[in-house]
Design a protein around this motif. Structure first.
Motif, mmCIF file in Angstrom:
data_model
loop_
_atom_site.group_PDB
_atom_site.id
_atom_site.type_symbol
_atom_site.label_atom_id
_atom_site.label_comp_id
_atom_site.label_asym_id
_atom_site.label_seq_id
_atom_site.Cartn_x
_atom_site.Cartn_y
_atom_site.Cartn_z
ATOM 1 N N CYS A 91 17.970 3.242 -10.864
ATOM 2 C CA CYS A 91 16.556 3.638 -10.841
ATOM 3 C C CYS A 91 16.089 3.577 -9.395
ATOM 4 C CB CYS A 91 15.693 2.753 -11.745
ATOM 5 S SG CYS A 91 15.302 1.114 -11.094
ATOM 6 N N ASP A 92 14.956 4.190 -9.117
ATOM 7 C CA ASP A 92 14.489 4.260 -7.728
ATOM 8 C C ASP A 92 14.230 2.885 -7.133
ATOM 9 O OD1 ASP A 92 12.364 3.875 -9.468
ATOM 10 O OD2 ASP A 92 11.002 5.272 -8.454
ATOM 11 N N ASN A 93 13.668 1.963 -7.924
ATOM 12 C CA ASN A 93 13.338 0.651 -7.386
ATOM 13 C C ASN A 93 14.573 -0.201 -7.092
ATOM 14 O OD1 ASN A 93 10.597 1.113 -7.368
ATOM 15 N ND2 ASN A 93 10.235 0.205 -9.374
ATOM 16 N N CYS A 94 15.611 -0.065 -7.918
ATOM 17 C CA CYS A 94 16.826 -0.845 -7.682
ATOM 18 C C CYS A 94 17.666 -0.250 -6.550
ATOM 19 C CB CYS A 94 17.662 -0.938 -8.969
ATOM 20 S SG CYS A 94 16.948 -2.049 -10.202
ATOM 21 N N LEU A 95 17.655 1.071 -6.440
ATOM 22 C CA LEU A 95 18.437 1.709 -5.381
ATOM 23 C C LEU A 95 17.718 1.658 -4.033
ATOM 24 C CD1 LEU A 95 19.816 4.842 -7.275
ATOM 25 C CD2 LEU A 95 21.089 2.828 -6.557
ATOM 26 N N ASN A 96 16.385 1.599 -4.076
ATOM 27 C CA ASN A 96 15.595 1.552 -2.836
ATOM 28 C C ASN A 96 14.497 0.500 -2.986
ATOM 29 O OD1 ASN A 96 16.639 4.159 -1.420
ATOM 30 N ND2 ASN A 96 16.097 4.821 -3.489
ATOM 31 N N PRO A 97 14.875 -0.788 -2.951
ATOM 32 C CA PRO A 97 13.881 -1.853 -3.175
ATOM 33 C C PRO A 97 12.734 -1.748 -2.172
ATOM 34 C CG PRO A 97 16.116 -2.746 -3.144
ATOM 35 C CD PRO A 97 16.209 -1.333 -2.672
ATOM 36 N N GLN A 98 11.497 -1.904 -2.664
ATOM 37 C CA GLN A 98 10.328 -1.864 -1.798
ATOM 38 C C GLN A 98 10.054 -3.254 -1.239
ATOM 39 O OE1 GLN A 98 6.892 0.106 -3.521
ATOM 40 N NE2 GLN A 98 8.175 1.201 -4.972
ATOM 41 N N SER A 99 9.636 -3.291 0.006
ATOM 42 C CA SER A 99 9.255 -4.572 0.600
ATOM 43 C C SER A 99 7.942 -5.030 -0.030
ATOM 44 C CB SER A 99 9.079 -4.416 2.113
ATOM 45 O OG SER A 99 10.293 -4.005 2.715
ATOM 46 N N LEU A 100 7.882 -6.316 -0.394
ATOM 47 C CA LEU A 100 6.681 -6.849 -1.032
ATOM 48 C C LEU A 100 5.886 -7.697 -0.040
ATOM 49 C CD1 LEU A 100 8.078 -7.957 -4.524
ATOM 50 C CD2 LEU A 100 6.926 -5.835 -3.917
ATOM 51 N N GLU A 101 4.592 -7.752 -0.287
ATOM 52 C CA GLU A 101 3.699 -8.529 0.561
ATOM 53 C C GLU A 101 2.767 -9.328 -0.341
ATOM 54 O OE1 GLU A 101 1.471 -7.614 4.734
ATOM 55 O OE2 GLU A 101 1.098 -6.222 3.097
ATOM 56 N N ASN A 102 2.473 -10.538 0.060
ATOM 57 C CA ASN A 102 1.607 -11.400 -0.730
ATOM 58 C C ASN A 102 0.144 -11.018 -0.485
ATOM 59 O OD1 ASN A 102 0.164 -13.509 -1.926
ATOM 60 N ND2 ASN A 102 1.813 -14.968 -1.534
ATOM 61 N N TRP A 103 -0.492 -10.474 -1.517
ATOM 62 C CA TRP A 103 -1.883 -10.046 -1.426
ATOM 63 C C TRP A 103 -2.809 -10.987 -2.215
ATOM 64 C CZ3 TRP A 103 -4.598 -5.486 0.349
ATOM 65 C CH2 TRP A 103 -3.850 -4.729 1.264
ATOM 66 N N THR A 104 -2.373 -12.230 -2.405
ATOM 67 C CA THR A 104 -3.171 -13.165 -3.207
ATOM 68 C C THR A 104 -4.527 -13.435 -2.561
ATOM 69 O OG1 THR A 104 -1.129 -14.215 -3.964
ATOM 70 C CG2 THR A 104 -3.172 -15.426 -4.316
ATOM 71 N N ILE A 105 -4.557 -13.647 -1.240
ATOM 72 C CA ILE A 105 -5.831 -13.945 -0.564
ATOM 73 C C ILE A 105 -6.788 -12.760 -0.681
ATOM 74 C CG2 ILE A 105 -6.894 -14.363 1.691
ATOM 75 C CD1 ILE A 105 -4.437 -16.045 2.403
ATOM 76 N N GLU A 106 -6.261 -11.533 -0.467
ATOM 77 C CA GLU A 106 -7.118 -10.345 -0.612
ATOM 78 C C GLU A 106 -7.622 -10.217 -2.044
ATOM 79 O OE1 GLU A 106 -4.350 -10.454 1.055
ATOM 80 O OE2 GLU A 106 -4.741 -9.634 3.053
ATOM 81 N N ALA A 107 -6.744 -10.532 -3.025
ATOM 82 C CA ALA A 107 -7.160 -10.464 -4.432
ATOM 83 C C ALA A 107 -8.257 -11.481 -4.717
ATOM 84 C CB ALA A 107 -5.957 -10.703 -5.339
ATOM 85 N N LEU B 281 2.389 -7.327 -4.027
ATOM 86 C CA LEU B 281 2.345 -5.881 -4.150
ATOM 87 C C LEU B 281 3.265 -5.240 -3.120
ATOM 88 C CD1 LEU B 281 -1.504 -5.385 -4.531
ATOM 89 C CD2 LEU B 281 0.209 -5.314 -6.336
ATOM 90 N N PRO B 282 3.717 -4.013 -3.394
ATOM 91 C CA PRO B 282 4.523 -3.308 -2.390
ATOM 92 C C PRO B 282 3.763 -3.222 -1.067
ATOM 93 C CG PRO B 282 4.554 -2.133 -4.466
ATOM 94 C CD PRO B 282 3.532 -3.223 -4.614
ATOM 95 N N LEU B 283 4.492 -3.315 0.016
ATOM 96 C CA LEU B 283 3.896 -3.353 1.347
ATOM 97 C C LEU B 283 2.958 -2.183 1.578
ATOM 98 C CD1 LEU B 283 4.022 -5.058 3.934
ATOM 99 C CD2 LEU B 283 5.837 -3.564 4.748
ATOM 100 N N THR B 284 3.350 -1.018 1.066
ATOM 101 C CA THR B 284 2.553 0.190 1.280
ATOM 102 C C THR B 284 1.424 0.343 0.267
ATOM 103 O OG1 THR B 284 4.087 1.422 -0.092
ATOM 104 C CG2 THR B 284 4.481 1.446 2.275
ATOM 105 N N LEU B 285 1.439 -0.476 -0.768
ATOM 106 C CA LEU B 285 0.451 -0.371 -1.846
ATOM 107 C C LEU B 285 0.415 1.021 -2.461
ATOM 108 C CD1 LEU B 285 -2.663 -2.463 -0.769
ATOM 109 C CD2 LEU B 285 -1.148 -2.878 -2.693
ATOM 110 N N GLN B 286 1.581 1.669 -2.544
ATOM 111 C CA GLN B 286 1.655 2.995 -3.157
ATOM 112 C C GLN B 286 3.091 3.248 -3.596
ATOM 113 O OE1 GLN B 286 0.636 5.875 -0.212
ATOM 114 N NE2 GLN B 286 2.278 5.317 1.174
ATOM 115 N N ILE B 287 3.264 4.311 -4.367
ATOM 116 C CA ILE B 287 4.615 4.709 -4.733
ATOM 117 C C ILE B 287 5.281 5.254 -3.480
ATOM 118 C CG2 ILE B 287 5.975 6.172 -6.260
ATOM 119 C CD1 ILE B 287 3.437 6.360 -7.993
#
Length: 724
Positions: free
Chosen positions: A392-408, A502-508
């Motif tokens: 699948c796209d996510n397993c073949l091209n893992p997205q970098s994640l960023e902690n957005w807890t403070i913003e949330a 969330l993904p670093l880019t916050l998008q697909i």
């Protein structure tokens, strides 16, 4: 009887072994148990009841909701030498009588029917006169109101149990949650059933989610041009179907539409052309595909938002039914989400509205999640999946994640400080320190959260807000005024009991789609083998057109690839090809072995001498049915084949087949009305020279001077003379 499983399997279906789980189901059927089978599309559900049907005396009754599915399965069974037929609303009264007669004569092992037929007293009287060995409920999820395709007529099937209390019941479906499974057992009154739940993991399918933007059409066009096989594109609206079909046709893609706005005749014709490989691409609403037994769909695209995860699994699962690598692409746009939300908001029933909202959120969560696509799908059906699926796209091209807890926390805190009375845009304006009059009007420029989010763009905050909504970390009213409301999960985030990643880019992520992906465990065909494979496909298509059946009824792609790889040169070697049983060996062995022999000769490869004799089955004498007599009567009244076809709502080629059969059976058909005497003699001479088995060699011998329809008619005369 279990000792006969493998020999019967090979004789009729051409397989050497059963798939995992099939043996247990078949043996339970032979032991007269009630059975519930949950097995994904392409897993081999049909074989689970077709094989025991052949090993038991009596009639196996198969209830199916779809005419197209009945026709496909019956054609395939008959091609394998199995006595099978169907009864449904597409048949004339005379045809129904003829088929019922064959049932009473014991010629039929599997009878396919629609559930509505049980309201027919004459049909019930027929069942009382035959021995029924099994009752098969196909697409059993239709019995449950909790299923994705509930059909009220299926609820009446419990009367079957009351009428035939001693006959075992097998219920089968490709998708069912735990709630639906229990409902099926209860509604059909299954007694201590053997339950088989196969894995929902379709390992051969690649899943990806893509952003829908102005480049999407170009991307789809590239995908279609690079895909070797059929494709289905799903749209939510008829307008999108028609627009996309026209654009693809203008760009040279053989595509046809399918939706409720077309006439029944057009829908049927378009579906038939797709099944028979006359067109490669079908653009359709979700009404298309259920029960379509086309195994070589290599690409399924959801151009619009699927309605729910179960529907998406079912629709995308129409790809790769033969186990070959195939792709499932889902295009997401936030405009589509807004449109679906508006439609949901129009629902008057609060309960169904809440369910629809939940289903929409699950679909969006699936699309936006950086997690393995398989893990999300399988979890929906209660199946755990661990690790990286590698397909699948996510397993073949893992997205970098960023902690957005403070913003949330900032976002949710702002929602709390405005007393949960405003929508997302207003919250973002506060966080960004907007100078709009509305901010000062409500004194929101004095809040502690005012201006604390200037480090992020408006779009970034909007994407975070959407993600919080889609993950259920904040709620939104749906009464026409979308007001944000905190819930229990919101407070968990605010108390730092739950993190938000969330993904670093916050998008697909816009990743390049792979072209001609391969995820098969088998070694790919070499260039030489690929060349032979394409010629085998061409021969299969020719034979299918001559017999008026879908190509996969002759052989599946897996069988042709096995032929291309093994290149058998004898009948014995050909019988070892995957999917070649004794019936297909006898019926098609000469044609395919001849092609392989010719190919190897052209390539300078060593060849065994092609045997002049093959274990060919004798041709069965032509059997005329009621539909033949109707055609004969109209023809004798002076109607042309085209006029008869229009009168009977049938294809002209079918009427020509009727007339050819009538001529072969020495019935009074005035052939000169259709074919001049000299033309008859030309074609008869060609048949003597090249044989009568296949139409194409006759057509080529005659320099393509005569149509296939004319050759069929003259061949009927040739066959008649061999008997008389």
């Amino acid at each position: 009887m279990p000792t006969l499983l493998e020999p019967t399997l090979k004789q009729y279906f051409g397989y050497d072994t059963l798939r995992p789980g099939q043996r247990e189901i078949v043996e339970s059927a032979l032991a007269q148990q009630d059975i519930l089978v949950i097995m994904p599309t392409g897993g081999g559900k049909s074989l689970c009841f077709q094989l025991p049907a052949l090993l038991q005396s009596g009639l196996t009754l198969v209830i199916s909701p779809l005419i197209s599915l009945m026709q496909d399965q019956v054609e395939a069974l008959k091609n394998n030498g199995v006595g099978a037929t169907f009864l449904n609303s597409s048949l004339a009264f005379g045809e129904v009588q003829q088929r019922e007669k064959e049932v009473l004569q014991g010629k039929i092992k599997l009878l396919y029917i629609a559930p509505e037929r049980f309201a027919n007293a004459q049909f019930l009287a027929l069942l009382d006169r035959v021995k029924i060995s099994m009752l098969i409920i196909d697409e059993a999820h239709c019995v449950s109101e909790w299923g994705h395709d509930f059909r009220p007529e299926y609820r009446q099937l419990h009367t079957l149990r009351e009428r035939f209390p001693q006959v075992p019941v097998m219920a089968l479906t490709a998708t069912a949650t735990e709630r639906v499974r229990q409902d099926i057992i209860q509604q059909l009154n299954l007694k201590d059933p053997f339950i088989h739940i196969a894995s929902f993991n379709r390992q051969n399918l690649y899943y990806a989610v893509r952003p829908k933007d102005k480049r999407t059409y170009t991307e789809i066009l590239r995908q279609l041009k690079s895909t070797d096989g059929a494709a289905i594109i799903y749209c939510l609206s008829r307008r999108h179907v028609d627009e996309l079909t026209l654009k693809l046709q203008n760009d040279g893609i053989a595509a046809l539409p399918y939706h409720a706005g077309l006439s029944d005749k057009d829908r049927t014709n378009n579906q038939t052309k797709f099944i028979r490989d006359d067109v490669r691409v079908m653009i359709a609403t979700v009404a298309f595909g259920m029960g379509i037994n086309k195994p070589d769909v290599r690409l399924v695209i959801h151009y619009d938002l699927p309605k729910n995860l179960e529907g998406y699994y079912q629709e995308s699962g129409r790809a790769g039914r033969d186990g070959e690598p195939s792709e499932c692409i889902f295009y997401l746009s936030y405009g589509d989400i807004a449109q679906v939300k508006y439609i949901i908001a129009q629902k008057t029933d609060a309960g169904s509205q809440k369910v629809a909202e939940q289903q929409l959120r699950q679909v969006i969560d699936y699309a936006e999640s950086p997690d393995c696509r398989r893990r999300i799908q399988l979890a929906y059906f209660g199946e755990a999946f661990f690790g990286n699926c590698g397909n699948c796209d996510n397993c073949l091209n893992p997205q970098s994640l960023e902690n957005w807890t403070i913003e949330a926390q900032k976002f949710l805190s702002c929602v709390a400080r405005v007393n949960q009375k405003f929508g997302m845009n207003h919250i973002i304006d506060i966080l960004r320190g907007s100078k709009q009059a509305k901010i000062e009007q409500y004194q929101h420029h004095k809040l502690t959260t005012y201006g604390i989010g200037q480090a992020h763009s408006t779009e970034s905050w909007r994407k975070l807000g959407r993600s919080l909504l889609h993950r259920g970390l904040v709620d939104e009213t749906t009464d026409g005024y979308p007001i944000l409301k905190l819930n229990e999960l919101s407070w968990e985030v605010l108390r730092r009991e739950r993190e938000v990643w969330l993904p670093l880019t916050l998008q697909i992520v816009k990743q390049e789609l792979p072209v001609n992906r391969t995820n098969s465990k088998e070694v790919p065909l070499s260039d030489l083998e690929e060349g032979l494979f394409q010629r085998l496909r061409s021969l299969r298509k020719t034979l299918a057109d001559e017999q008026n059946v879908p190509p996969y009824v002759i052989f599946g792609d897996s069988s042709l690839r096995d032929m291309a790889r093994l290149q058998p040169q004898t009948a014995q070697a050909f019988s070892n090809v995957f999917g070649v049983g004794s019936r297909k060996l006898a019926r098609y062995g000469i044609q395919f072995l001849s092609l392989i022999h010719t190919f190897r000769t052209e390539q300078g490869l060593p060849n065994a001498e092609l045997a002049s004799s093959m274990p060919m089955l004798p041709e069965a004498p032509i059997q005329l049915t009621a539909t033949h007599w109707v055609t004969l009567e109209l023809y004798q009244k002076g109607l042309s084949p085209e006029a008869i076809a229009k009168e009977r709502n049938l294809r002209p080629t079918r009427i020509i087949n009727h007339l050819a059969d009538l001529i072969e059976a020495n019935q009074p058909v005035e052939l000169e009305r259709l074919l001049a005497l000299q033309s008859q003699n030309d074609i008869l001479h060609a048949i003597e020279e090249v044989g009568h088995d296949r139409l194409k060699p006759i057509h080529e011998y005659l320099g393509e001077k005569y149509s296939y329809e004319e050759i069929r008619l003259a061949r009927g005369l040739w066959k008649q003379r061999q008997v008389t």
